[in-house]
Design a protein around this motif. Sequence first.
Motif, short mmCIF file in Angstrom:
data_model
loop_
_atom_site.label_atom_id
_atom_site.label_comp_id
_atom_site.label_asym_id
_atom_site.label_seq_id
_atom_site.Cartn_x
_atom_site.Cartn_y
_atom_site.Cartn_z
N UNK A 1 -17.13 117.76 -14.81
CA UNK A 1 -16.47 116.92 -15.82
C UNK A 1 -15.56 115.89 -15.17
N UNK A 2 -14.85 116.28 -14.11
CA UNK A 2 -14.00 115.30 -13.42
C UNK A 2 -14.85 114.24 -12.73
N UNK A 3 -15.96 114.65 -12.11
CA UNK A 3 -16.88 113.68 -11.50
C UNK A 3 -17.38 112.71 -12.56
N UNK A 4 -17.72 113.25 -13.71
CA UNK A 4 -18.26 112.41 -14.79
C UNK A 4 -17.21 111.44 -15.31
N UNK A 5 -16.00 111.96 -15.59
CA UNK A 5 -14.96 111.12 -16.19
C UNK A 5 -14.40 110.09 -15.22
N UNK A 6 -14.21 110.49 -13.95
CA UNK A 6 -13.60 109.58 -12.99
C UNK A 6 -14.62 108.80 -12.16
N UNK A 7 -15.88 109.15 -12.25
CA UNK A 7 -16.90 108.46 -11.45
C UNK A 7 -17.95 107.75 -12.27
N UNK A 8 -18.60 108.47 -13.15
CA UNK A 8 -19.74 107.91 -13.87
C UNK A 8 -19.29 106.93 -14.96
N UNK A 9 -18.30 107.31 -15.76
CA UNK A 9 -17.88 106.44 -16.87
C UNK A 9 -17.35 105.09 -16.36
N UNK A 10 -16.43 105.05 -15.37
CA UNK A 10 -16.01 103.73 -14.87
C UNK A 10 -17.15 102.93 -14.24
N UNK A 11 -18.05 103.63 -13.55
CA UNK A 11 -19.20 102.94 -12.95
C UNK A 11 -20.08 102.30 -14.02
N UNK A 12 -20.31 103.03 -15.11
CA UNK A 12 -21.14 102.48 -16.18
C UNK A 12 -20.47 101.28 -16.84
N UNK A 13 -19.14 101.31 -16.97
CA UNK A 13 -18.46 100.15 -17.52
C UNK A 13 -18.61 98.94 -16.59
N UNK A 14 -18.41 99.16 -15.29
CA UNK A 14 -18.53 98.04 -14.35
C UNK A 14 -19.95 97.48 -14.33
N UNK A 15 -20.94 98.34 -14.42
CA UNK A 15 -22.33 97.89 -14.47
C UNK A 15 -22.57 97.06 -15.73
N UNK A 16 -22.04 97.53 -16.85
CA UNK A 16 -22.20 96.80 -18.10
C UNK A 16 -21.50 95.44 -18.04
N UNK A 17 -20.27 95.43 -17.53
CA UNK A 17 -19.51 94.18 -17.46
C UNK A 17 -20.16 93.19 -16.49
N UNK B 1 -9.52 86.16 -13.81
CA UNK B 1 -10.89 85.90 -14.24
C UNK B 1 -11.45 87.15 -14.92
N UNK B 2 -12.65 87.03 -15.42
CA UNK B 2 -13.24 88.13 -16.18
C UNK B 2 -13.56 89.33 -15.30
N UNK B 3 -13.81 89.11 -14.03
CA UNK B 3 -14.02 90.24 -13.12
C UNK B 3 -12.74 91.06 -12.98
N UNK B 4 -11.60 90.37 -12.85
CA UNK B 4 -10.31 91.07 -12.81
C UNK B 4 -10.06 91.82 -14.12
N UNK B 5 -10.43 91.22 -15.22
CA UNK B 5 -10.26 91.87 -16.52
C UNK B 5 -11.10 93.14 -16.61
N UNK B 6 -12.32 93.09 -16.12
CA UNK B 6 -13.17 94.30 -16.15
C UNK B 6 -12.57 95.40 -15.28
N UNK B 7 -11.95 95.02 -14.17
CA UNK B 7 -11.32 96.02 -13.31
C UNK B 7 -10.06 96.58 -13.96
N UNK B 8 -9.34 95.75 -14.70
CA UNK B 8 -8.18 96.25 -15.44
C UNK B 8 -8.61 97.24 -16.54
N UNK B 9 -9.75 96.99 -17.15
CA UNK B 9 -10.28 97.93 -18.15
C UNK B 9 -10.63 99.26 -17.48
#
Length: 148
Positions: free
Chosen positions: A46-62, A93-101
């Motif tokens: 669950x920690x791997x999923x929450x701290x690894x997969x979810x942020x990765x999927x957001x960055x891929x989407x952005x 820029x929008x890349x910085x915004x995605x990293x802030x998210x």
Amino acid sequence: MVAFLLSFLVALVGIGAIVAFGKRRPIGAPLSWGEAIAAATFAFALMFWAYGVVPHQWLQYANNELEWNSGYILVRSGHWELLGAPLPPFDLNFENLSHLIVVGIYGFFLGAHVAMFSLWQDRAKKTEARKQEALTPSTYGRPLLKAN
């Protein structure tokens, strides 16, 4: 978008499973070796999923679908002041915004992590408080036990 939302939903379901299990498990019950390994594996996953997969999927989407990159400027550098003191010029820029998210996603899961620790550790206190509320005091202040 679907991958990000589904990964976020899986993380929330995992958090809900821990909370539901914590309410159901008896306090002070002995833990077998197999149960401890299963719980540790689930917690790690669950920690791997929450701290690894979810942020990765957001960055891929952005980066891929929204095309948020450093070429799209949100705030241009200029003369900024904070309480009368000049700030160094910066671009947002929008890349910085995605990293802030992503930082916000980490903050959300870290807060949930600490809240789950607190809920798990305070289970005995809540159970004891419920037991004390069930006992009615006598006129002398001692609890009365109901006769069956």
